[in-house]
Enzyme design. Structure first.
Site, short mmCIF file in Angstrom:
data_model
loop_
_atom_site.label_atom_id
_atom_site.label_comp_id
_atom_site.label_asym_id
_atom_site.label_seq_id
_atom_site.Cartn_x
_atom_site.Cartn_y
_atom_site.Cartn_z
N ASP A 31 0.24 -17.76 24.77
CA ASP A 31 0.16 -16.42 25.46
C ASP A 31 -0.25 -15.21 24.22
OD1 ASP A 31 2.44 -15.19 27.74
OD2 ASP A 31 1.60 -13.69 26.45
N GLY A 36 3.44 -10.46 27.97
CA GLY A 36 4.35 -11.15 27.63
C GLY A 36 5.29 -10.81 26.47
N ALA A 73 -2.05 -16.46 33.05
CA ALA A 73 -2.40 -15.50 32.31
C ALA A 73 -3.54 -14.64 33.22
CB ALA A 73 -3.33 -15.83 30.92
N ASN A 91 -10.57 -10.06 32.39
CA ASN A 91 -9.25 -10.97 31.76
C ASN A 91 -9.37 -11.88 32.86
OD1 ASN A 91 -7.15 -11.54 29.92
ND2 ASN A 91 -5.77 -10.86 31.77
N SER A 116 -2.62 -15.74 44.68
CA SER A 116 -1.85 -14.61 45.35
C SER A 116 -2.15 -14.30 46.75
CB SER A 116 -2.24 -13.33 44.58
OG SER A 116 -1.82 -12.24 45.15
N TYR A 140 -7.99 -7.07 42.40
CA TYR A 140 -7.23 -7.95 42.19
C TYR A 140 -7.11 -9.25 42.96
CZ TYR A 140 -2.87 -10.49 41.94
OH TYR A 140 -1.59 -11.54 41.63
N LYS A 144 -8.68 -13.21 42.25
CA LYS A 144 -7.80 -14.46 42.58
C LYS A 144 -8.86 -15.52 43.43
CE LYS A 144 -4.21 -13.74 40.38
NZ LYS A 144 -3.81 -14.55 39.11
#
Ligand code: UDP
Length: 321
Positions: A31, A36, A73, A91, A116, A140, A144
């Protein structure tokens, strides 16, 4: 099994790590602590403080004899993703490509991915099952869905089994109170309600009251994070034993409007939780709740702690301190 949990210090990741440890697995958390928290780490799990964008280190880590990678992550704020898509591309998408390439190079055969319900977008029917078309309403959700497509290709070309777990809204805290880290600057509804109940915020906002729902506020299915965690353990067991991949919803099969959640939170916390109506948030579908019967059928998974009272009570236990 020997398991590498990427993003294991985060909110969901720490619950997932706890669950794998409780089931007797060897866990290493990887991580970067960008969201986190050190207080979410457990002494029984090794910790590597590193970034998924550091490919050499990621690869060296993956060569440590792992049977599986759990990949959690990612950035997860749907609203923010509409304003800062670059951040989510970098990311969520580029980071995952590094993970897949390193897993492939290191010969890891199993990956469990946090997908998701946002992959579905605005429902064409309810409850949403896995056959529902995937037309994300926000960036987002798009990230996914893209990753799910990569997983399909890496399965075909590299023989990596995957479990893609399409979470509905994850909420609540460990029922045994073992996880204490609170997310800073949360964007999700329940942590914001908790901060308002706690007095950290004077007032919260309800994003839109003119949706096509009985009280005009958006309806979501929520799932307790401990139930989600149990789903990861079952999913890894399934894909590794059957040498087969899987995409399933994980949810409570029940929808709550924003106002309903706020109301129950007022009862559970005994606090006023001041709330005012605000503009709609971009990229929000009006209703989203699941059928999770496939997870029951394939994995024997069923939500146990996902009633709204338990979700809010366990959250309040964490927040009231
Ligand atoms: N929401 C809200 N106020 C907030 C945060 C969220 O009214 O401060 C609403 C949001 O518009 C959505 C629902 O609560 O309808 C759940 O949002 P969240 O961000 O928790 O999860 P998402 O649905 O984006 O996965």
């Amino acid at each position: 099994m020997n398991i590498l949990i990427i993003g294991g210090a985060g909110y969901i990741g720490s619950h997932v790590t706890r669950e794998f440890l409780d089931n007797g697995h060897d866990c290493t958390v990887y991580d970067n602590l960008s969201s986190g928290l050190r207080e979410n780490l457990f002494p029984q799990a090794r910790f590597i403080h590193a970034d998924i964008h550091d490919y050499p280190l990621l690869l060296e880590t993956m060569k440590g004899g792992f049977n599986a990678v759990i990949h959690l992550a990612a950035y997860k704020a749907a609203g923010e993703s509409m304003l800062k898509p670059e951040k989510y591309s970098h990311n969520n998408i580029a980071g995952t490509i590094n993970i897949l390439n390193a897993a492939s190079e290191a010969g890891i055969k199993n990956i469990v991915f946090s997908s998701s319900a946002a992959v579905y977008g605005n429902p064409q029917y309810l409850p949403i099952d896995e056959k529902h078309p995937t037309l994300p309403e926000n960036y987002y959700g798009f990230t996914k869905l893209e990753i799910e497509r990569f997983l399909g290709w890496y399965e075909k070309l590299k023989g990596i089994n995957y479990a893609s777990l399409r979470y509905f809204n994850a909420a609540g805290y460990d029922v045994k109170g073992r996880i204490k880290g609170l997310k800073q600057n949360p964007a999700n509804l329940i942590p914001i309600i908790m901060e308002t109940a706690r007095g950290v915020r004077k007032e919260m906002q309800i994003f839109g009251n003119d949706y096509d729902t009985p009280d005009g506020t958006c309806i979501r299915g929520y799932v307790h994070v401990s139930d989600l965690s149990a789903g990861h353990v079952l999913a890894l067991d399934y894909i590794s034993k059957n040498n087969k991949s899987l995409t399933v919803n994980l949810g409570s099969e029940e929808g709550f409007s924003v106002l309903e959640v706020v109301d129950i939170a007022r009862k559970v916390t005994g606090k006023p939780v001041p709330a005012k109506t605000a503009e709609r948030r971009k990229g929000d579908p009006s209703k989203l709740y699941d059928s999770s019967s496939l997870a029951l059928e394939i994995l024997g998974w069923k939500a146990r702690y996902s009633d709204m009272e338990t979700i809010l009570k366990t959250s309040w236990e964490a927040y009231k301190k």
